[in-house]
Scaffold this motif. Structure first.
Motif, PDB file in Angstrom:
ATOM      1  N   ILE A 156       0.839  -1.196   0.000  1.00  0.00           N
ATOM      2  CA  ILE A 156       0.000   0.000   0.000  1.00  0.00           C
ATOM      3  C   ILE A 156       0.876   1.248   0.000  1.00  0.00           C
ATOM      4  O   ILE A 156       1.829   1.340   0.774  1.00  0.00           O
ATOM      5  CB  ILE A 156      -0.900   0.035   1.261  1.00  0.00           C
ATOM      6  CG1 ILE A 156      -1.825  -1.174   1.302  1.00  0.00           C
ATOM      7  CG2 ILE A 156      -1.677   1.341   1.342  1.00  0.00           C
ATOM      8  CD1 ILE A 156      -3.053  -1.113   0.455  1.00  0.00           C
ATOM      9  N   PHE A 215       0.501   4.832   1.067  1.00  0.00           N
ATOM     10  CA  PHE A 215      -0.464   5.567   1.868  1.00  0.00           C
ATOM     11  C   PHE A 215       0.033   7.000   2.065  1.00  0.00           C
ATOM     12  O   PHE A 215       1.197   7.230   2.383  1.00  0.00           O
ATOM     13  CB  PHE A 215      -0.609   4.860   3.230  1.00  0.00           C
ATOM     14  CG  PHE A 215      -1.414   5.633   4.220  1.00  0.00           C
ATOM     15  CD1 PHE A 215      -2.787   5.689   4.119  1.00  0.00           C
ATOM     16  CD2 PHE A 215      -0.784   6.322   5.253  1.00  0.00           C
ATOM     17  CE1 PHE A 215      -3.533   6.417   5.035  1.00  0.00           C
ATOM     18  CE2 PHE A 215      -1.521   7.048   6.165  1.00  0.00           C
ATOM     19  CZ  PHE A 215      -2.904   7.101   6.054  1.00  0.00           C
ATOM     20  N   TYR A 257      -6.594   5.109   6.037  1.00  0.00           N
ATOM     21  CA  TYR A 257      -5.666   4.308   6.833  1.00  0.00           C
ATOM     22  C   TYR A 257      -6.251   2.943   7.198  1.00  0.00           C
ATOM     23  O   TYR A 257      -5.552   1.932   7.193  1.00  0.00           O
ATOM     24  CB  TYR A 257      -5.250   5.068   8.097  1.00  0.00           C
ATOM     25  CG  TYR A 257      -4.078   4.411   8.788  1.00  0.00           C
ATOM     26  CD1 TYR A 257      -2.817   4.413   8.178  1.00  0.00           C
ATOM     27  CD2 TYR A 257      -4.231   3.740   9.994  1.00  0.00           C
ATOM     28  CE1 TYR A 257      -1.738   3.783   8.777  1.00  0.00           C
ATOM     29  CE2 TYR A 257      -3.160   3.109  10.594  1.00  0.00           C
ATOM     30  CZ  TYR A 257      -1.920   3.135   9.977  1.00  0.00           C
ATOM     31  OH  TYR A 257      -0.855   2.496  10.569  1.00  0.00           O
ATOM     32  N   ALA A 274      -5.848   0.749   4.343  1.00  0.00           N
ATOM     33  CA  ALA A 274      -4.439   0.364   4.232  1.00  0.00           C
ATOM     34  C   ALA A 274      -4.144  -0.789   5.183  1.00  0.00           C
ATOM     35  O   ALA A 274      -3.544  -1.795   4.801  1.00  0.00           O
ATOM     36  CB  ALA A 274      -3.551   1.563   4.535  1.00  0.00           C
ATOM     37  N   ALA A 331      -3.111  -4.435   3.495  1.00  0.00           N
ATOM     38  CA  ALA A 331      -1.670  -4.463   3.208  1.00  0.00           C
ATOM     39  C   ALA A 331      -0.918  -5.648   3.770  1.00  0.00           C
ATOM     40  O   ALA A 331      -1.209  -6.132   4.858  1.00  0.00           O
ATOM     41  CB  ALA A 331      -1.043  -3.189   3.735  1.00  0.00           C
ATOM     42  N   ILE A 388       3.188  -1.499   4.089  1.00  0.00           N
ATOM     43  CA  ILE A 388       2.679  -0.140   3.864  1.00  0.00           C
ATOM     44  C   ILE A 388       3.851   0.836   3.731  1.00  0.00           C
ATOM     45  O   ILE A 388       4.762   0.823   4.554  1.00  0.00           O
ATOM     46  CB  ILE A 388       1.785   0.340   5.035  1.00  0.00           C
ATOM     47  CG1 ILE A 388       0.574  -0.573   5.201  1.00  0.00           C
ATOM     48  CG2 ILE A 388       1.313   1.772   4.798  1.00  0.00           C
ATOM     49  CD1 ILE A 388      -0.302  -0.218   6.388  1.00  0.00           C
ATOM     50  N   LYS A 410       4.516   4.856   3.690  1.00  0.00           N
ATOM     51  CA  LYS A 410       3.892   6.167   3.908  1.00  0.00           C
ATOM     52  C   LYS A 410       4.606   7.179   3.036  1.00  0.00           C
ATOM     53  O   LYS A 410       5.824   7.322   3.111  1.00  0.00           O
ATOM     54  CB  LYS A 410       4.071   6.582   5.374  1.00  0.00           C
ATOM     55  CG  LYS A 410       2.828   6.411   6.209  1.00  0.00           C
ATOM     56  CD  LYS A 410       3.042   7.065   7.560  1.00  0.00           C
ATOM     57  CE  LYS A 410       1.728   7.278   8.271  1.00  0.00           C
ATOM     58  NZ  LYS A 410       1.926   7.844   9.595  1.00  0.00           N
ATOM     59  N   SER A 463       2.253  -4.099   8.865  1.00  0.00           N
ATOM     60  CA  SER A 463       1.012  -4.273   9.619  1.00  0.00           C
ATOM     61  C   SER A 463       0.975  -5.665  10.211  1.00  0.00           C
ATOM     62  O   SER A 463       1.833  -6.502   9.957  1.00  0.00           O
ATOM     63  CB  SER A 463      -0.175  -4.072   8.693  1.00  0.00           C
ATOM     64  OG  SER A 463      -0.352  -5.226   7.920  1.00  0.00           O
TER      65      SER A 463
END
Lengths: 228, 213
Positions: free
Chosen positions: B27, B29, B185, B188, B192, B195, B197, B209
């Motif tokens: 992801i 994000f 979020y 995500a 995910a 992830i 950012k 995660s």
């Protein structure tokens, strides 16, 4: 009644429209999708005939295609061929004067849909040529058609530049607008009225047909929506 | 496996990103305008980085502006934010546009349950259906990598959850790297394996995660 002006006008406007259609779409596509130094200048030159008096366009064409003109002298020397005072001169005048209309319509038509629709096709492996014919051209078609009809109507009505480069030679370069002008000048109001009616009918029916086609296609889409 | 390390100057900041993706859902994000879509576009070949490298399954897609595989040859599926379905073609023609194997597309249509939509036009189907059709179209070319740009943002909450679950199911079957952009979020976290950012073109942190392998 001699119908040569009608046939000549239709021939000249049709050939001019075909040329403008092909070159206009090609240029609009290339210029709209690419950025390069001087793009603004190129676009201004393309659109210039729209704001100039047709006599100025005619003067420019004479300068290029006249006996002593840059292109005219070469054509005469290489092919013993002269453009001035021929119907081909009238085609060139119509092309130059109506080109901005097609260019603007085509530019707007190609920018009228989401660029990602073309991008999606590219990511699926389609060549640029395939994307153009299967995606861009059909989606831009209503705008391209409108540009084509406007081009044809403008080419049909071209007078000033045509008179300067093709002159008034009965049965050779005598288009409807020229026939009207010289009929009035010689006091033949009957012939002038006849040609005025013909050209108004031609212009009117072109625009009527375009409006009808556009509405019919919009209606078709709304029917699709309504059936949900 | 995708590996990407690129720099690209944008209007107000420089995109400077390094990321990798195995056969997992990655992801990207971050807030709007942080450069997430530009990263997807660089991977797909729709945008060109200023410098860096992009490799997919050990094949270089980008080494420099001169050594760059064209979009058409990358074999990457891309689901655009607004789906970008061809409005003048039926669902069937949309899906078969770049399809390689009829039988494979047939399976895809059954898995995504869109068989009944085949003769309809994109205007005639709902948001959730469009999303499934666009996904089928992107997968129909048997891509080596799938890019998803906020694929669920236009959907209602309950349809969104259905589509998220469906994508997770599909990924288990297909098992290719999936790069998905979102600024939600919760989404995500749910989707995910990894992830990244992104903020103003920089990868500011990498969070694994609870779902990661």
């Amino acid at each position: 009644m001699n119908y040569t002006p009608l046939l000549l006008s239709l021939k000249i406007a049709s050939i001019a429209t075909i040329i403008v259609f092909i070159v206009g779409i090609f240029l609009a596509r290339i210029i709209a999708r690419n950025s390069f130094p001087g793009k603004n200048v190129v676009e201004s030159i393309i659109l210039l005939p729209m704001v100039l008096p047709p006599t100025v366009v005619g003067f420019g064409l004479l300068y290029l295609f006249g006996k002593n003109g840059i292109i005219g002298s070469l054509l005469l020397e290489w092919f013993n061929f002269q453009i001035v005072f021929t119907w081909i001169g009238a085609v060139i005048a119509s092309v130059v004067v109506s080109f901005p209309l097609m260019y603007q319509s085509a530019s707007a038509a190609f920018q009228n849909f989401d660029l990602n629709i073309e991008n999606a096709a590219l990511t699926m492996g389609a060549s640029k040529w395939k994307v153009f014919w299967t995606i861009s051209f059909p989606l831009a078609f209503p705008g391209l058609l409108a540009g084509t009809v406007l081009t044809f109507a403008r080419a049909l009505g071209e007078f000033g530049a045509t008179l300067m480069i093709a002159g008034y030679i009965p049965n050779k370069t005598e288009t409807i607008p020229l026939a009207i002008y010289f009929a009035v000048e010689s006091g033949n109001m009957e012939a002038a009225t006849f040609w005025v009616v013909i050209i108004v009918l031609l212009g009117f029916s072109s625009i009527m047909w375009l409006n009808w086609w556009t509405k019919r296609n919009i209606l078709r889409f709304s029917e699709i929506n309504d059936k949900r | 496996m995708l590996f990407l390390e690129i720099r690209k100057k944008l209007t107000s900041f420089e995109l400077n990103v390094q990321l990798k993706a195995k056969n997992e859902i990655v992801i990207l994000f971050g807030p709007s305008g942080s450069g997430k879509t530009t990263i997807l576009n660089c991977i797909a070949g729709l945008a060109t980085p200023d410098s860096g490298t992009i490799t997919l399954n050990n094949i270089p897609l980008f080494k420099s502006k001169k050594e760059c595989v064209p979009i058409q040859k990358r074999n990457i599926g891309y689901l655009f934010q607004d789906y970008a379905l061809f409005p003048h073609m039926t669902v069937k023609k949309n899906i078969y546009y770049g399809a390689r194997e009829q039988e494979f597309v047939h399976q895809l249509v059954q898995v995504l349950e869109i068989g009944h939509l085949m003769e309809k036009y994109p205007r005639q189907i709902s948001g959730g259906e469009k999303q499934r059709v666009a996904l089928a179209r992107a997968l129909a070319t048997k891509p080596q990598l799938l890019l998803l740009d906020e694929p669920f943002s236009a959907l209602d909450q309950h349809i969104r959850q259905e589509c998220q679950d469906e994508l997770l199911r599909l990924h288990q079957t297909w098992n290719i790297p999936v790069i998905m952009v979102t600024h939600d979020y919760q989404e995500a976290q749910k989707m995910a394996d990894r992830i990244y950012k992104i903020n103003k073109g920089q990868v500011s942190e990498e969070i694994k995660s609870n779902f990661s392998q």
